[in-house]
Write a protein that holds these residues in place. Sequence first.
Motif, PDB file in Angstrom:
ATOM      1  N   PHE A 262       2.895 -15.629   4.662  1.00  0.00           N
ATOM      2  CA  PHE A 262       4.306 -15.082   4.699  1.00  0.00           C
ATOM      3  C   PHE A 262       4.863 -15.421   5.881  1.00  0.00           C
ATOM      4  CE2 PHE A 262       2.085 -12.060   2.101  1.00  0.00           C
ATOM      5  CZ  PHE A 262       2.799 -11.759   0.755  1.00  0.00           C
ATOM      6  N   GLU A 322       0.335   1.896   2.124  1.00  0.00           N
ATOM      7  CA  GLU A 322       1.778   1.821   2.671  1.00  0.00           C
ATOM      8  C   GLU A 322       2.120   0.499   3.369  1.00  0.00           C
ATOM      9  OE1 GLU A 322       2.717   5.171   4.730  1.00  0.00           O
ATOM     10  OE2 GLU A 322       1.955   6.522   2.959  1.00  0.00           O
ATOM     11  N   GLY A 324       1.881  -2.930   3.139  1.00  0.00           N
ATOM     12  CA  GLY A 324       2.677  -3.909   2.953  1.00  0.00           C
ATOM     13  C   GLY A 324       4.043  -3.661   2.692  1.00  0.00           C
ATOM     14  N   ARG A 325       4.338  -2.369   2.041  1.00  0.00           N
ATOM     15  CA  ARG A 325       5.767  -1.806   1.953  1.00  0.00           C
ATOM     16  C   ARG A 325       6.342  -1.848   3.288  1.00  0.00           C
ATOM     17  NH1 ARG A 325       4.648   1.966  -0.904  1.00  0.00           N
ATOM     18  NH2 ARG A 325       5.189   3.762   0.729  1.00  0.00           N
ATOM     19  N   GLY A 328       7.187  -5.026   4.740  1.00  0.00           N
ATOM     20  CA  GLY A 328       8.455  -5.568   4.038  1.00  0.00           C
ATOM     21  C   GLY A 328       7.982  -6.920   3.259  1.00  0.00           C
ATOM     22  N   ILE A 329       6.687  -6.924   3.007  1.00  0.00           N
ATOM     23  CA  ILE A 329       6.122  -8.076   2.325  1.00  0.00           C
ATOM     24  C   ILE A 329       5.301  -7.362   1.130  1.00  0.00           C
ATOM     25  CG2 ILE A 329       5.892  -9.334   4.326  1.00  0.00           C
ATOM     26  CD1 ILE A 329       2.732  -8.850   4.162  1.00  0.00           C
ATOM     27  N   ASP A 330       5.434  -8.260  -0.141  1.00  0.00           N
ATOM     28  CA  ASP A 330       4.434  -7.869  -1.345  1.00  0.00           C
ATOM     29  C   ASP A 330       3.170  -8.429  -1.366  1.00  0.00           C
ATOM     30  OD1 ASP A 330       4.135  -7.076  -3.837  1.00  0.00           O
ATOM     31  OD2 ASP A 330       5.003  -8.905  -4.976  1.00  0.00           O
ATOM     32  N   ALA A 331       2.305  -7.757  -0.610  1.00  0.00           N
ATOM     33  CA  ALA A 331       1.019  -7.874  -0.426  1.00  0.00           C
ATOM     34  C   ALA A 331       0.174  -6.471  -0.023  1.00  0.00           C
ATOM     35  CB  ALA A 331       0.813  -8.878   0.848  1.00  0.00           C
ATOM     36  N   ARG A 332      -1.142  -6.398  -0.515  1.00  0.00           N
ATOM     37  CA  ARG A 332      -2.037  -5.291  -0.232  1.00  0.00           C
ATOM     38  C   ARG A 332      -2.606  -5.584   1.230  1.00  0.00           C
ATOM     39  NH1 ARG A 332      -7.379  -5.095  -1.656  1.00  0.00           N
ATOM     40  NH2 ARG A 332      -8.200  -2.912  -1.622  1.00  0.00           N
TER      41      ARG A 332
END
Length: 405
Positions: A262, A322, A324-325, A328-332
């Motif tokens: 990212f 929480e 990743g959210r 601001g990224i789509d990842a665990r």
Amino acid sequence: MNGSFAFELPLMHITFGITFLIAARWGERSALFFGIAFLCNAGGFGLPVMPMGLSDSAVAWVTDILFAISFLCFGQAAAEHFGVGRRWLWWRLAICATSIALCMIAVIGFDDLHAELLASDAGCVLLLGMPLLAVRWKGLRRFDRWLLGASWMVTFESVVRGASSLFTAPGQVEAFQTSRYAYLMQALGSVCGVIFAMAGLAAVALSVLARYRTMAMTDPLSGLLNRRGFEEAIIDRPDWRDRPTSIVTCDIDSFKAVNDRFGHMAGDAVIGALGAIIRGRLPEGGIAARFGGEEFLLFLPGQSPAQSLRIAEALRATLEAEGGRAAGIDARITASFGVSGAVVSDYSVHDAIGRADAALYEAKHGGRNRVALKLFEAVDQAPAQRAATRTPSAGCQASSTRMSA
């Protein structure tokens, strides 16, 4: 008004004003308002003795405007410095405008010096005094108390001077410069002005130093202490041996993969997200720091290893749910944690940190995204022997507890 002294007083206030404006370049907003206020004061004191060809009435109302703006800025400087912000700002702007209007009516409409001075002095009292009412003495630093005391002194001086105007000032504006009121204003303005300026300069300078010290001790990404800040903080906490104290170490899992996938800005956002989660769940009296890279540490006085284990598990679960959210990224996003308790026989807090690091190492090699605990096995050693044999795993009982993802 005394001839030579009448010129010295404006020069003194000009010097203070320029000094505060220079200090404002350090990023202290209150210094900007102090600088403007002292320069306006210089104009107010200097205008009556400057050969500008203005009528006495014109000099009087221009001077009133300068003093009103000066005390409005003094009040805002105090509000900025003490964290009051813009409380009652619109009211103070209205008071400033009303005071100026009443002074102009008294001078131009009625040539009544008593009414002019009462309107001017009352306005000055309110413009500076109102922000001070919102400041609480308790909890202020010593130099801030000096500034608060000096501010109230100036406010009280304006009250006394305004009350004395009925006895020390003549009735007509033209006779002001040779009046006892003018001499009293000069004398009080010089003494109180110097005290007020010195207190303000000291408060501004020390506030700047405190801010830079905080910046030097704080990690900008996470908002937590850095390594230097942590070392400074635990120096002030020598009581950790007298009560249960635990250490929690943390390392973000696969952090390089986050940066590679990212970008480094996303990696910085992950560090910020974890810092916010830690700040939100840090127990009272706890100290949290980012030790570098993706490594974090919590010093938890008053918390047993069992309690700290639950705190670490809550941090782990919150980050997984929480992180990743929040970044601001789509990842665990996950992290591994190591927990250990400090004991009286530890040579320093770093002994407990070493055990927590060893537990963190076990959590990493046990599959990541988990919490591991390593307890101390008491051994009666002399201090010199403990210092010679101290290692991250010395005296540790291998007790790894998995808190499943």
